[in-house]
Design a protein around this motif. Structure first.
Motif, short mmCIF file in Angstrom:
data_model
loop_
_atom_site.label_atom_id
_atom_site.label_comp_id
_atom_site.label_asym_id
_atom_site.label_seq_id
_atom_site.Cartn_x
_atom_site.Cartn_y
_atom_site.Cartn_z
N LEU A 75 -20.45 20.52 66.12
CA LEU A 75 -20.36 19.23 66.82
C LEU A 75 -21.03 19.22 68.18
CD1 LEU A 75 -16.71 18.02 66.12
CD2 LEU A 75 -18.74 16.58 66.02
N SER A 76 -21.14 20.38 68.81
CA SER A 76 -21.49 20.42 70.23
C SER A 76 -22.93 20.82 70.51
CB SER A 76 -20.54 21.37 70.97
OG SER A 76 -19.21 20.93 70.83
N ASP A 77 -23.79 20.71 69.51
CA ASP A 77 -25.22 20.95 69.69
C ASP A 77 -25.48 22.30 70.35
OD1 ASP A 77 -25.65 18.37 68.62
OD2 ASP A 77 -25.29 17.48 70.58
N ASP A 78 -26.09 22.32 71.54
CA ASP A 78 -26.45 23.59 72.18
C ASP A 78 -25.54 23.95 73.35
OD1 ASP A 78 -27.25 21.64 73.93
OD2 ASP A 78 -29.20 22.52 74.37
N MET A 79 -24.34 23.39 73.39
CA MET A 79 -23.40 23.70 74.47
C MET A 79 -22.91 25.14 74.36
SD MET A 79 -19.81 21.82 75.41
CE MET A 79 -18.63 22.56 76.55
N TYR A 80 -22.59 25.59 73.13
CA TYR A 80 -22.06 26.93 72.90
C TYR A 80 -23.23 27.87 72.64
CZ TYR A 80 -17.30 25.20 72.85
OH TYR A 80 -16.09 24.66 73.22
N LEU A 81 -23.42 28.86 73.51
CA LEU A 81 -24.60 29.71 73.47
C LEU A 81 -24.39 30.99 72.66
CD1 LEU A 81 -25.72 29.29 77.18
CD2 LEU A 81 -26.62 28.12 75.15
N ASP A 82 -23.43 31.83 73.08
CA ASP A 82 -23.24 33.11 72.41
C ASP A 82 -21.96 33.76 72.93
OD1 ASP A 82 -23.88 34.14 74.97
OD2 ASP A 82 -25.98 34.47 74.43
N VAL A 83 -21.75 35.01 72.49
CA VAL A 83 -20.63 35.82 72.97
C VAL A 83 -21.19 36.97 73.80
CG1 VAL A 83 -18.67 37.27 72.30
CG2 VAL A 83 -19.23 35.22 70.96
N GLN A 84 -20.68 37.11 75.02
CA GLN A 84 -21.12 38.16 75.94
C GLN A 84 -20.04 39.24 76.06
OE1 GLN A 84 -24.08 38.14 78.37
NE2 GLN A 84 -24.80 36.99 76.59
#
Length: 338
Positions: free
Chosen positions: A73-82
């Protein structure tokens, strides 16, 4: 991570791409660091009946699930896990040498002034906003995975949990709260017994989907395109629900803001895009789901009030309980009168 390590990260630690000291927001299950352009979210090492973040392996898994599910739903808001690492007493986020002590979800930072709840409070949400949001949620639900196995009386059982708050609210809120809760639980039981075949039919027909699970105005940005975020990743059961249950949360939230006009508009537009209310029985089920969602908000705030720091804070939180109990009672009365 421990609270001490979190404080080290806040006061002395380092974050990729960001130079200034972050702002820390603490929720009941997470620590959230707001940096210049990015946000880092670390899950607390806790274990409840409905959630288990007690091991680093579990926290890594649910960080990855959070990114995966919210990208729907959030397009590119959620990038990755660091990775979160520690070296020589220093705590930092990134891939530099150090012992991995935890994991963090990395997100793009959004304009907090565009959060829907704040815009509602300022009377800045337009009919166009609601129409676009309804179209986005309906489109999401259409392509979401269909759930064919579910305890159809699960909502009824969760509704009954509010009964555990009767004595506390009777003492600290008002005696009428206990009456409202008892009547609502009785009505919930009777309604679900009358309509369990309807709910079973909706399950078979594919109206139960892998949804967002926590769709309310605080979890939506209007930028101006609507961007829902922070779906439930820690418990599939809370997310895999009837689509009417999902949108009932948002519509109840709009009702709580005194914007039944926007609530009705959302429902109408959503149903145009994804017809999910086709009969009068469906409409009553939607009202029941709204009563369930106000029930849950009343319970959550009642539990919050027990942990309040002082009488003034408790009184403020209890006013929220009272608002949601009255809203729940209004919905229940609508079911009684039909």
């Amino acid at each position: 991570m421990t609270k001490e390590q979190i404080n080290k990260l806040l006061l002395e630690g380092s974050f990729p791409e960001d130079l200034s000291r972050p702002e820390l927001i603490e929720t009941h299950i997470s620590w959230v660091f707001l940096c210049n352009r990015l946000v880092y979210k670390i899950k607390k090492p806790i274990h409840y009946s409905f959630l288990d973040f007690s091991t680093i392996e579990a926290r890594k898994y649910y960080c990855e699930r959070e990114v995966e599910l919210n990208r729907r739903l959030s397009d590119d808001m959620y990038l990755d896990v660091q990775t979160v690492r520690e070296s020589s007493g220093n705590v930092f986020i990134g891939e530099k040498d150090g012992v991995i002590i935890d994991h963090a979800v990395r997100m793009r930072k959004m304009d907090r002034e565009k959060q829907m709840d704040l815009l509602l409070a300022s009377n800045k949400v337009t009919q166009s906003d609601i129409q676009h949001l309804a179209e986005k949620i309906a489109s999401f639900h259409k392509r979401a995975n269909i759930i064919y196995e579910k305890d159809i009386l699960d909502v009824q059982k969760k509704f009954n949990d509010l009964g555990a708050e009767k004595d506390y609210l009777g003492e600290y809120l008002n005696s009428n709260s206990s009456i409202i809760i008892s009547q609502a639980i009785d009505m919930s039981y009777a309604f679900m017994e009358r309509n369990k075949d309807l709910v079973a039919a909706r399950l078979k027909a594919g109206y139960f989907r892998d949804c967002h699970g926590d769709l309310h105005s605080r979890n939506i940005f209007l930028l101006p395109s609507p961007l829902p975020f922070d779906c439930i990743e820690f418990n599939d059961d809370y997310r895999q629900i009837d689509v009417l249950n999902e949108i009932a949360f948002l519509c109840m939230d709009l009702d709580a803001f005194g914007r039944q006009d926007l609530s009705d508009l959302f429902l109408s537009c959503y149903n145009d895009f994804f017809p999910s209310i086709k009969t009068e029985k469906d409409r009553k089920l939607f009202i029941y789901y709204k009563s369930y969602r106000s029930n849950i908000r009343a319970k959550v705030n009642s539990l919050r009030s027990r942990d309040s720091k002082n009488d003034a804070e408790r009184k403020l939180i209890l006013s929220e309980v009272d608002k949601y109990l009255k809203l729940m009672n209004t919905y229940i009365k609508q079911l009684e009168n039909n």
